[in-house]
Scaffold this active site. Structure first.
Site, PDB file in Angstrom:
ATOM      1  N   GLY A 145       0.815  -1.208   0.000  1.00  0.00           N
ATOM      2  CA  GLY A 145       0.000   0.000   0.000  1.00  0.00           C
ATOM      3  C   GLY A 145       0.846   1.254   0.000  1.00  0.00           C
ATOM      4  CB  SER A 146       1.119   4.095  -1.142  1.00  0.00           C
ATOM      5  OG  SER A 146       1.662   3.098  -1.947  1.00  0.00           O
TER       6      SER A 146
END
Length: 821
Positions: free
Chosen positions: A254-255
């Site tokens: 993710g981020s």
């Protein structure tokens, strides 16, 4: 939607000179050549001058090994990137090329190190042979415009040039003399790109696709050591039809990203944070680079292995980042089998035959002998057949097929090239809407004029809400509510709808997907689009695109709460602004959000007794653990005490139980709920105390002393040195998400998390960028850039990026190399 040719959207038609140049480039083939670098003077030469170089680039390097590639055309840019990347990571890329060609078992054996999919090598090889077959690769290559073809040709030539110059025997230790290191071709580059496209869909179903066969069919092929038996029912963590699988995948890959507009930044111009969380090894590692074609391109940032463009970065006018989105990029179809033949299925009452395709791979045995293995794989008009035991099975009159929308997405490189050249947030938005080529990532951007942009515009199957209601069988409606879609394949009416305005048949038109432009902020931490900005929720989209009214993850909650606190202030007044330094502090302060809302309750339980039963039935003294929790500052910095470890173990055991909360989730208040442990409830109190006792037992089993600090436990192994790493796992609500695994020797070795971090602002002098690549530029252990940025990340020491000519040439580590052929 159409656009005329312009600097932002160049025409795909080249003039006579451009076509001649491209023809010359294409005639060079995929050989690296042996031409020398540098001086092209003809002084003293007898006879006609040599032909002009097809490829030419200048590779200038600055501190930490960052290459600044300068060339006059796309072929030269690709040439410089391919050469520079090979200098730093040839072994990594060569290994991945073996993967996408379906040759891992050939070179590494059935049980050797796995490739990008994480599947065993035999399964991986069949998968890539299936999806990267000649016809699919040829179609993707044919779809590329001239500029992208030139980039690919150049990259191949540059990589091959380095390999030829260096020689296989002189390569880094990781691949010195290895048979799997070879010259590249353009088809390799297309296969690599297609592999990235399917990470968000079919790439997670490798075993389900390769193991699919009718019930009772004889197992196909042989594994090393015996026949292929029936697949086992996967646990939730390995089952892509379980929503928890995708939740964990998003946590690992993710981020975070934040874009501030003119009402959010301290100087009234755009300010962007990019914080992607990706694996620290393998092809999903980012690589920093700066690409310059005078008058046409000047972009800096980072890219995945083998891609000749910047994926996340900035130019003179706009900065952007990506976060993995929650939209579905595939659907499963439930097929009604023809009673006469399990390899036929009925659509609207008419029988259709499945296509059976026999594929063969080579497998290296333990005795060093290559043996051929073959397998029959099946497909339908609705996609490839899949089997997941206990969930999607090929028996009792039904079978299941998987269709990935990104199989036909040939626009990824063209999309990023347009983004790289965008002149503003508006131009970037127009580029994304035009190409609709981003496979599975949101886009957040901020420009020099103070515009903040969010786009959840990716390749999504066109299944509107009405079709979802009509076509999802009742047994699968619960999955659909959580973003996994099984559709009725017994009728053509349930196939993906075709919108003539979409970039490809069967996907949503980009104009119908979530987009938001603000002057204060937009943010995303791998949640759906709905709460991008709390003051303007994005509502009313089909669930396959964006689900609303669901709990937010801890990273999203702490991100939004920090933005709201910074921009509104503790007094609740609007009009405050954030600086670059404050943005950097936000991403690396390592607050543990869930601890902030639960540890006080936990400490109240500590007063209720000194011992508790662990889940193994043993009695554990909690006195020391409670003292550490009380002293812990609720951060995951290097100096965090064992309270962090005890809390993490406790949280892993209780967080999935919605009944533990004092204040349950409220969709009207998703940032602040759920919260508080219901310690007044006897059952909850007992469960929490037991979880803490079990956590203490687990920590003791690792050999961690009560006085240990987090920086002594969580490390990045770099040769003989262990670099202490701050941050902690996504599930604890740490914005700087870092994943690590026990090494069996009392340490937690980092495997994924914060990777390329950038904070980019703008002022009268242009972009001002500070960044770090957490795992460093090179994957070669003997490289001077194997650990240098890892040390900086450990110290939270941001690196000012050299972007202008003056900054580049003034860098203390500046070097320059010209290459051509």
């Amino acid at each position: 939607m159409t656009f005329s040719a312009s600097p932002m959207f160049p025409s795909r038609r080249l003039g006579a000179a451009g076509l001649a140049s491209l023809a010359l480039a294409l005639s060079a083939g995929c050989s690296g050549g042996s031409g020398g670098a540098g001086d092209s003077s003809t002084a003293g030469q007898v006879g006609p001058p040599p032909p002009a170089a097809v490829y030419a680039a200048e590779i200038r390097r600055t501190s930490f090994g960052v290459p600044h590639i300068k060339a006059s055309d796309e072929a030269g840019i690709g040439y410089g990137i391919g050469y520079a990347y090979a200098e730093d990571n040839i072994c990594l890329l060569a290994g991945h090329i073996a993967t996408v060609n379906g040759e891992r078992a050939k070179y590494f054996g059935a049980n050797g190190p796995e490739g990008q999919t994480g599947a065993p090598n035999v399964q991986s090889d069949f998968f890539y042979r299936l999806f990267n077959d000649d016809a699919a690769v040829a179609a993707a290559l044919k779809a590329q415009p001239a500029e992208i073809l030139a980039l690919l040709k150049g990259y191949v030539a540059g990589y091959n040039r380095y390999l030829e110059q260096t020689g296989a025997a002189n390569l880094p230790d990781e691949c010195k003399g290895a048979a799997w290191v070879r010259k590249l071709s353009e088809t390799d580059m297309i296969k690599l790109t297609r592999g990235y496209a399917m990470v968000g869909g079919a790439g997670q179903f490798v075993g389900a696709i390769i193991g699919a066969k009718p019930a009772g069919a004889v197992a196909q092929g042989m594994r090393a050591g015996g026949p292929v038996g029936p697949p086992l029912a996967p646990e939730a963590a390995r089952n892509p039809m379980n929503p928890e699988y995708w939740k964990r995948l998003h946590a690992r890959s993710g981020s975070n990203a934040v874009a501030l507009g003119k009402d959010g930044s301290d100087n009234g111009q755009g300010l962007l944070l990019g914080n992607p969380h990706f694996p620290w090894s393998g092809p999903l590692r980012f690589y920093q680079m700066h690409l310059t074609m005078p008058g046409k391109l000047d972009v800096m940032g980072a890219s995945l292995a083998g891609l000749p463009l910047v994926n996340i970065g900035f130019n003179q006018n706009v900065a952007w980042s990506h976060t993995v989105n929650t939209s579905a990029h595939f659907t499963v179809f439930q097929l009604q089998l023809d009673p006469a033949d399990p390899t036929k299925y009925l659509v609207d009452g008419k029988s259709r035959s499945m296509l059976r395709k026999r594929l063969s791979i080579e497998v290296l045995g333990a005795d060093g002998v290559l043996r051929s293995e073959s397998r029959d794989l099946y497909s339908s008009d609705f996609g490839n057949l899949v089997v997941i035991p206990g969930m999607l099975e090929w028996k009792n009159g039904v079978a299941y097929a998987l269709r990935d929308a990104n199989q036909d997405n040939h626009r990824m490189l063209e999309q990023w090239y347009a983004i790289n050249r965008a002149g503003s947030a508006l131009e970037l938005k127009s580029a994304v809407l035009r190409f609709s080529g981003l496979p599975w990532v949101n886009t957040l951007a901020a420009d020099k004029d103070g515009n903040a942009l969010f786009l959840d515009v990716t390749v999504v199957p066109n299944v509107p809400s009405a079709q979802q209601a009509a076509c999802v069988p009742d047994a699968y409606k619960g999955l659909a509510a959580r973003g996994i879609f099984v559709l009725n394949g017994a009728t053509a009416a349930c196939d993906w709808l075709v919108d003539p305005t979409a970039a490809q048949p069967g996907i949503f038109a980009a104009a119908n997907l979530p987009a938001l432009t603000r002057s204060d902020f937009v943010q995303n931490s791998n949640e759906s689009a709905w709460f991008t900005n709390p003051d303007q929720p994005l509502l009313g989209f089909p669930a396959i695109v964006s689900v609303e009214g669901i709990p937010l993850g801890g990273r999203a909650r702490i991100g939004i709460s920090q933005l709201q606190a910074r921009l509104a202030g503790s007094d609740g007044l609007a009009g405050r602004r954030m600086s670059m330094a404050q943005m950097q502090e936000m991403v690396l302060n390592n607050r543990v959000y869930h601890a902030e809302h639960t540890v006080d309750d936990l400490l109240r339980l500590c007063a209720g007794g000194k011992t508790a039963l662990a889940d193994d039935g043993s009695t554990v003294d909690l006195t020391q653990a409670c003292a550490k929790l009380a002293a812990w500052d609720r951060h995951a910095n290097l100096d965090a005490n064992m309270g962090l470890v005890y809390f993490a173990g406790l949280w892993d055991r209780i967080s999935g139980n919605d009944g533990v909360w004092t204040v349950p989730f409220d969709p009207a208040d998703p940032v602040r709920t759920p919260r508080g442990l219901k310690v007044g409830d006897t059952a909850v109190a007992a469960a929490v105390r037991s979880a803490l006792a079990s956590s203490v037992r687990a920590a003791d089993s690792q050999g961690w002393a009560a006085g240990a600090k987090w920086g002594e436990i969580q490390v990045a192994k770099r040769g003989s040195k262990n670099v202490p790493i701050h941050g902690a796992a996504d599930q604890y609500g740490v914005y700087n998400a870092i994943g690590s695994e026990p090494d069996g020797k009392g340490l937690m070795n980092v495997t994924e998390g914060s990777s390329y971090l950038q904070v980019v602002g703008f002022d009268k002098n242009g972009p001002q960028a500070q960044a770090m690549l957490s795992y460093s530029q090179s994957s070669h252990a003997r490289s001077p850039h194997f650990a240098d940025q890892t040390e900086r990340f450990s110290q939270k020491a941001w690196i000012t990026q050299a972007y202008t000519e003056a900054q580049i040439t003034a860098d203390p580590a500046y070097t320059s190399k010209k290459i051509s052929e």
